[in-house]
Design a protein around this motif. Structure first.
Motif, PDB file in Angstrom:
ATOM      1  N   SER A 111      81.859 -12.687 -84.682  1.00 25.61           N
ATOM      2  CA  SER A 111      80.902 -11.656 -85.077  1.00 25.61           C
ATOM      3  C   SER A 111      80.371 -10.861 -83.891  1.00 25.61           C
ATOM      4  CB  SER A 111      79.739 -12.299 -85.828  1.00 25.61           C
ATOM      5  OG  SER A 111      78.988 -13.120 -84.953  1.00 25.61           O
ATOM      6  N   SER A 112      80.853 -11.132 -82.702  1.00 27.53           N
ATOM      7  CA  SER A 112      80.363 -10.445 -81.514  1.00 27.53           C
ATOM      8  C   SER A 112      81.490 -10.326 -80.501  1.00 27.53           C
ATOM      9  CB  SER A 112      79.205 -11.231 -80.906  1.00 27.53           C
ATOM     10  OG  SER A 112      78.817 -10.672 -79.678  1.00 27.53           O
ATOM     11  N   GLU A 114      80.738 -10.448 -77.353  1.00 27.32           N
ATOM     12  CA  GLU A 114      80.158 -11.022 -76.148  1.00 27.32           C
ATOM     13  C   GLU A 114      80.859 -12.334 -75.820  1.00 27.32           C
ATOM     14  OE1 GLU A 114      75.635 -10.031 -75.768  1.00 27.32           O
ATOM     15  OE2 GLU A 114      76.041 -10.820 -77.776  1.00 27.32           O
ATOM     16  N   TYR A 129      79.922 -15.783 -77.886  1.00 20.31           N
ATOM     17  CA  TYR A 129      78.639 -15.840 -78.574  1.00 20.31           C
ATOM     18  C   TYR A 129      78.822 -15.336 -79.991  1.00 20.31           C
ATOM     19  CZ  TYR A 129      73.741 -15.514 -79.648  1.00 20.31           C
ATOM     20  OH  TYR A 129      72.521 -15.697 -80.231  1.00 20.31           O
ATOM     21  N   GLU A 131      77.026 -13.970 -83.020  1.00 19.94           N
ATOM     22  CA  GLU A 131      75.745 -13.365 -83.430  1.00 19.94           C
ATOM     23  C   GLU A 131      75.246 -13.913 -84.761  1.00 19.94           C
ATOM     24  OE1 GLU A 131      73.421 -11.252 -82.354  1.00 19.94           O
ATOM     25  OE2 GLU A 131      74.354 -10.919 -80.420  1.00 19.94           O
ATOM     26  N   LYS A 132      76.137 -14.075 -85.721  1.00 25.50           N
ATOM     27  CA  LYS A 132      75.736 -14.538 -87.050  1.00 25.50           C
ATOM     28  C   LYS A 132      75.094 -15.914 -86.990  1.00 25.50           C
ATOM     29  CE  LYS A 132      79.172 -12.107 -89.841  1.00 25.50           C
ATOM     30  NZ  LYS A 132      80.358 -12.278 -90.670  1.00 25.50           N
ATOM     31  N   GLN A 134      74.099 -17.492 -84.112  1.00 24.76           N
ATOM     32  CA  GLN A 134      73.242 -17.665 -82.943  1.00 24.76           C
ATOM     33  C   GLN A 134      73.669 -18.889 -82.124  1.00 24.76           C
ATOM     34  OE1 GLN A 134      70.273 -15.445 -82.343  1.00 24.76           O
ATOM     35  NE2 GLN A 134      71.693 -14.301 -83.605  1.00 24.76           N
TER      36      GLN A 134
END
Length: 141
Positions: A111-112, A114, A129, A131-132, A134
Motif C-alpha cells: 500500500s506504499s 516507502e 512500510y 500504510e494500511k 501501519q
C-alpha cells in the motif's frame, strides 16, 4: 510400474517439502528476549536502544537452511526507522518476486512505495512500510 514410479516421486516431493526448517517467533516487544530469540531479530532493531524500546508486535520467521529471515513489526515513531534507511527501490526489485510473495503471505499489502535497504556486517535487510496496516515488513539474508 508407472504407478509405482509416480507414487515414489510424489512421496519424495512431499518429504522434501515437509523438511523445510522454518522457525517462527512473535513477541509484544523486544525487551527481555533470550539470546537465541534475539539472534534472529534484525540487527537495526536491536542495536539502537531507542528503536528497540519502541518496537511492538514483532513477528519473525527464518529458514535455517538459507539464513533468510522475514517478518513485520510496528513502532511507536515510524520516523526513527526512516531516518536510518538508505532508499533505493530498484536495488531490491530486480528478481525478488519470491521474497515479495513471502511478505504478502504474512500480510504485506504493497500500500506504499516507502521502502529502504539496510546493510550490516553479516546481513542485509529490505524494509517496506505498509500504510494500511501501519507496519514495517522486512526481508533479510
Amino acid at each position: 510400474m508407472k504407478k509405482n514410479s509416480s507414487l515414489f516421486i510424489v512421496i519424495i516431493a512431499i518429504l522434501l517439502y515437509s523438511c523445510s526448517d522454518y522457525i517462527e517467533q512473535s513477541h509484544n516487544s523486544l525487551n527481555f528476549l533470550s539470546d537465541n530469540d534475539a539472534s534472529w531479530i534484525p540487527f537495526f532493531l536491536m542495536d539502537n536502544e531507542v528503536i528497540k524500546n519502541q518496537v511492538q508486535d514483532i513477528y519473525e520467521c527464518h529458514d535455517l537452511d538459507t539464513n533468510e529471515s522475514w517478518g513485520y513489526f510496528s513502532i511507536i515513531n515510524k520516523n526513527l526507522i526512516f531516518d536510518c534507511i538508505y532508499f533505493n527501490r530498484e536495488d531490491f526489485f530486480q528478481n525478488n518476486t519470491r521474497e515479495i510473495k513471502r511478505l504478502k503471505k504474512i500480510g504485506y499489502t504493497e500500500s506504499s512505495n516507502e521502502f529502504g535497504k539496510i546493510n550490516g556486517n553479516e546481513f542485509s535487510y529490505v524494509l517496506f512500510y505498509d500504510e494500511k496496516k501501519q507496519k514495517f515488513y522486512f526481508y533479510g539474508k
